[in-house]
Design a protein around this motif. Sequence first.
Motif, PDB file in Angstrom:
ATOM      1  N   LEU A   1       0.834  -1.204   0.000  1.00  0.00           N
ATOM      2  CA  LEU A   1       0.000   0.000   0.000  1.00  0.00           C
ATOM      3  C   LEU A   1       0.867   1.252   0.000  1.00  0.00           C
ATOM      4  CD1 LEU A   1      -2.804  -0.842   2.606  1.00  0.00           C
ATOM      5  CD2 LEU A   1      -2.893  -1.041   0.109  1.00  0.00           C
ATOM      6  N   GLN A   2       0.265   2.350  -0.432  1.00  0.00           N
ATOM      7  CA  GLN A   2       0.962   3.633  -0.367  1.00  0.00           C
ATOM      8  C   GLN A   2       1.236   3.986   1.094  1.00  0.00           C
ATOM      9  OE1 GLN A   2      -0.818   6.725  -2.810  1.00  0.00           O
ATOM     10  NE2 GLN A   2      -0.205   8.253  -1.301  1.00  0.00           N
TER      11      GLN A   2
ATOM     12  N   SER B   1       3.322   2.423   3.004  1.00  0.00           N
ATOM     13  CA  SER B   1       3.777   1.268   3.795  1.00  0.00           C
ATOM     14  C   SER B   1       5.296   1.302   3.981  1.00  0.00           C
ATOM     15  CB  SER B   1       3.356  -0.034   3.117  1.00  0.00           C
ATOM     16  OG  SER B   1       3.880  -0.099   1.806  1.00  0.00           O
ATOM     17  N   GLY B   2       5.974   2.029   3.097  1.00  0.00           N
ATOM     18  CA  GLY B   2       7.430   2.112   3.212  1.00  0.00           C
ATOM     19  C   GLY B   2       8.146   1.456   2.039  1.00  0.00           C
ATOM     20  N   LYS B   3       7.427   1.284   0.918  1.00  0.00           N
ATOM     21  CA  LYS B   3       8.020   0.629  -0.262  1.00  0.00           C
ATOM     22  C   LYS B   3       9.273   1.333  -0.771  1.00  0.00           C
ATOM     23  CE  LYS B   3       4.519   0.874  -2.948  1.00  0.00           C
ATOM     24  NZ  LYS B   3       3.670   1.477  -1.920  1.00  0.00           N
ATOM     25  N   THR B   4       9.144   2.658  -0.979  1.00  0.00           N
ATOM     26  CA  THR B   4      10.256   3.385  -1.578  1.00  0.00           C
ATOM     27  C   THR B   4      11.464   3.399  -0.633  1.00  0.00           C
ATOM     28  OG1 THR B   4       8.661   4.699  -2.801  1.00  0.00           O
ATOM     29  CG2 THR B   4      10.891   5.588  -2.655  1.00  0.00           C
TER      30      THR B   4
ATOM     31  N   LYS C   1      16.799   0.926   0.859  1.00  0.00           N
ATOM     32  CA  LYS C   1      17.557   0.144   1.847  1.00  0.00           C
ATOM     33  C   LYS C   1      18.044  -1.180   1.260  1.00  0.00           C
ATOM     34  CE  LYS C   1      15.175   1.732   6.021  1.00  0.00           C
ATOM     35  NZ  LYS C   1      14.587   1.288   7.281  1.00  0.00           N
TER      36      LYS C   1
ATOM     37  N   ARG D   1       2.330   9.295  -9.168  1.00  0.00           N
ATOM     38  CA  ARG D   1       2.826  10.324  -8.256  1.00  0.00           C
ATOM     39  C   ARG D   1       4.245  10.736  -8.632  1.00  0.00           C
ATOM     40  NH1 ARG D   1       3.300   9.452  -2.704  1.00  0.00           N
ATOM     41  NH2 ARG D   1       4.145   7.415  -3.269  1.00  0.00           N
TER      42      ARG D   1
ATOM     43  N   THR E   1       7.944  -3.174   7.947  1.00  0.00           N
ATOM     44  CA  THR E   1       8.578  -1.872   8.142  1.00  0.00           C
ATOM     45  C   THR E   1       8.085  -1.215   9.429  1.00  0.00           C
ATOM     46  OG1 THR E   1       6.863  -0.654   6.977  1.00  0.00           O
ATOM     47  CG2 THR E   1       8.681  -1.488   5.640  1.00  0.00           C
ATOM     48  N   LYS E   2       8.763  -0.154   9.796  1.00  0.00           N
ATOM     49  CA  LYS E   2       8.402   0.686  10.947  1.00  0.00           C
ATOM     50  C   LYS E   2       8.413  -0.076  12.266  1.00  0.00           C
ATOM     51  CE  LYS E   2       5.841   3.435   7.639  1.00  0.00           C
ATOM     52  NZ  LYS E   2       4.786   4.322   7.305  1.00  0.00           N
TER      53      LYS E   2
ATOM     54  N   ASP F   1      10.560   0.286  14.311  1.00  0.00           N
ATOM     55  CA  ASP F   1      11.108   1.214  15.301  1.00  0.00           C
ATOM     56  C   ASP F   1       9.995   1.963  16.036  1.00  0.00           C
ATOM     57  OD1 ASP F   1      10.749   2.194  12.605  1.00  0.00           O
ATOM     58  OD2 ASP F   1      11.484   4.131  13.280  1.00  0.00           O
TER      59      ASP F   1
ATOM     60  N   SER G   1      13.654  -0.869  10.230  1.00  0.00           N
ATOM     61  CA  SER G   1      13.259  -0.086  11.403  1.00  0.00           C
ATOM     62  C   SER G   1      13.960   1.265  11.430  1.00  0.00           C
ATOM     63  CB  SER G   1      13.566  -0.858  12.681  1.00  0.00           C
ATOM     64  OG  SER G   1      14.898  -1.261  12.668  1.00  0.00           O
ATOM     65  N   GLY G   2      13.395   2.188  10.670  1.00  0.00           N
ATOM     66  CA  GLY G   2      13.936   3.542  10.678  1.00  0.00           C
ATOM     67  C   GLY G   2      13.966   4.122   9.294  1.00  0.00           C
ATOM     68  N   GLU G   3      14.212   5.425   9.236  1.00  0.00           N
ATOM     69  CA  GLU G   3      14.206   6.077   7.935  1.00  0.00           C
ATOM     70  C   GLU G   3      15.604   6.162   7.328  1.00  0.00           C
ATOM     71  OE1 GLU G   3      10.858   9.259   7.833  1.00  0.00           O
ATOM     72  OE2 GLU G   3      11.421   8.934   9.917  1.00  0.00           O
TER      73      GLU G   3
HETATM   74  P1  GDP Z   1       5.635   4.142   0.054  1.00  0.00           P
HETATM   75  O1  GDP Z   1       4.500   5.074  -0.244  1.00  0.00           O
HETATM   76  O2  GDP Z   1       5.148   2.752   0.310  1.00  0.00           O
HETATM   77  O3  GDP Z   1       6.726   4.181  -0.959  1.00  0.00           O
HETATM   78  O4  GDP Z   1       6.240   4.601   1.460  1.00  0.00           O
HETATM   79  P2  GDP Z   1       7.514   5.502   1.789  1.00  0.00           P
HETATM   80  O5  GDP Z   1       8.759   4.719   1.609  1.00  0.00           O
HETATM   81  O6  GDP Z   1       7.406   6.795   1.081  1.00  0.00           O
HETATM   82  O7  GDP Z   1       7.313   5.695   3.358  1.00  0.00           O
HETATM   83  C1  GDP Z   1       6.203   6.397   3.890  1.00  0.00           C
HETATM   84  C2  GDP Z   1       6.666   7.160   5.135  1.00  0.00           C
HETATM   85  O8  GDP Z   1       7.088   6.256   6.140  1.00  0.00           O
HETATM   86  C3  GDP Z   1       7.856   8.062   4.858  1.00  0.00           C
HETATM   87  O9  GDP Z   1       7.684   9.247   5.602  1.00  0.00           O
HETATM   88  C4  GDP Z   1       9.043   7.269   5.345  1.00  0.00           C
HETATM   89  O10 GDP Z   1      10.102   8.089   5.751  1.00  0.00           O
HETATM   90  C5  GDP Z   1       8.440   6.501   6.515  1.00  0.00           C
HETATM   91  N1  GDP Z   1       9.088   5.204   6.753  1.00  0.00           N
HETATM   92  C6  GDP Z   1       9.354   4.225   5.870  1.00  0.00           C
HETATM   93  N2  GDP Z   1       9.944   3.162   6.478  1.00  0.00           N
HETATM   94  C7  GDP Z   1      10.035   3.487   7.795  1.00  0.00           C
HETATM   95  C8  GDP Z   1      10.540   2.805   8.963  1.00  0.00           C
HETATM   96  O11 GDP Z   1      11.012   1.656   8.939  1.00  0.00           O
HETATM   97  N3  GDP Z   1      10.439   3.473  10.151  1.00  0.00           N
HETATM   98  C9  GDP Z   1       9.898   4.725  10.234  1.00  0.00           C
HETATM   99  N4  GDP Z   1       9.840   5.297  11.435  1.00  0.00           N
HETATM  100  N5  GDP Z   1       9.415   5.379   9.172  1.00  0.00           N
HETATM  101  C10 GDP Z   1       9.484   4.788   7.966  1.00  0.00           C
END
Ligand code: GDP
Length: 295
Positions: free
Chosen positions: A107-108, A110-113, A118, A140, A247-248, A250, A274-276
């Motif tokens: 999903l958007q 979720s942390g894909k990008t 990473k 987008r 993801t996330k 942390d 776990s982290g940005e």
């Molecule tokens: P996408 O839409 O699936 O590509 O998601 P993004 O990679 O853009 O991540 C969405 C938001 O979550 C962004 O603000 C990222 O910085 C944050 N994010 C992604 N992975 C993690 C993580 O492991 N930990 C934390 N705290 N934030 C994360």
Amino acid sequence: MFNNLSDKLESAFKNLKGEARITDLNIATTVKEIRRALLDADVNYKIAKEFTDKVKDKALGEKVINSINPGQLMVKIVKDELAELMGGTEATFSLAGNPTVILIAGLQGSGKTTFSGKLALYLKSKKNKSPLLVAADVYRPAAIDQLHVLGSQIGVDVYSDRESKDPVAIAEAAIKEARAKNKNVVIIDTAGRLAVDEVMMTEVKNIKETVNPQEILFVVDSMTGQDAVNTAKAFNDRLDFTGVVLTKLDGDTRGGAALTIKYTVDKPIKFASSGEKMDTLDVFYPERMAQRILG
Ligand code: GDP
């Protein structure tokens, strides 16, 4: 991570402190508290019940042969079962193919990008690979920019085509470019929507069928608990992915997604993020995670 779950499990084991031996009664009390701790961590009822039934059977089985330190015995049983629930042993990750093609879905938000970046850094620095990141989100423009920023941060090339509205064509062109530039891994970051929808699913499925990836990784935000598990099911039914990325971790996640996603979709968790920062990606080891939960 999973602090609440860890605290509640620790308090469940306190029932056994000072007990000389394991008995039907102290097993029952402890198991009840373990079940409550799991439900509180957003583990669904059926899985929590099955889990505690197993723990109970094992503890009762040990009762006769082993009456030393009931607390330690119970911790060991729960640790083994937690590891088993999360997949048992470390999953394999395929780097076959030339180039290896890895498709990233979810999903958007979720942390894909972030994960794509990473993973590229992990493969470059730990596996000596030469990756190419591909921006296949045609909806987008900001997502394309974000991948370029990450790419330059970690020193990995990014393929994108802002004119194209066809993710399948982008993926195919990217693989061609990878071959021409001697890149041996192609990581395709796909578009995500805020909820599961057929257009997105068809799009990812079309990319999958055209480029035949070695790995299809489903990225899931572990903060979203049971929703994460339901989304995983929906994606797996259509995509038959090869592994999960949590993801996330942390954040203040309760743990339900990490604990039950493998059970629900029967696909291994391959990475934990776990982290940005770009260097916070770990290969997922069920036993280590179980150990961390039990402190
Ligand atoms: P996408 O839409 O699936 O590509 O998601 P993004 O990679 O853009 O991540 C969405 C938001 O979550 C962004 O603000 C990222 O910085 C944050 N994010 C992604 N992975 C993690 C993580 O492991 N930990 C934390 N705290 N934030 C994360």
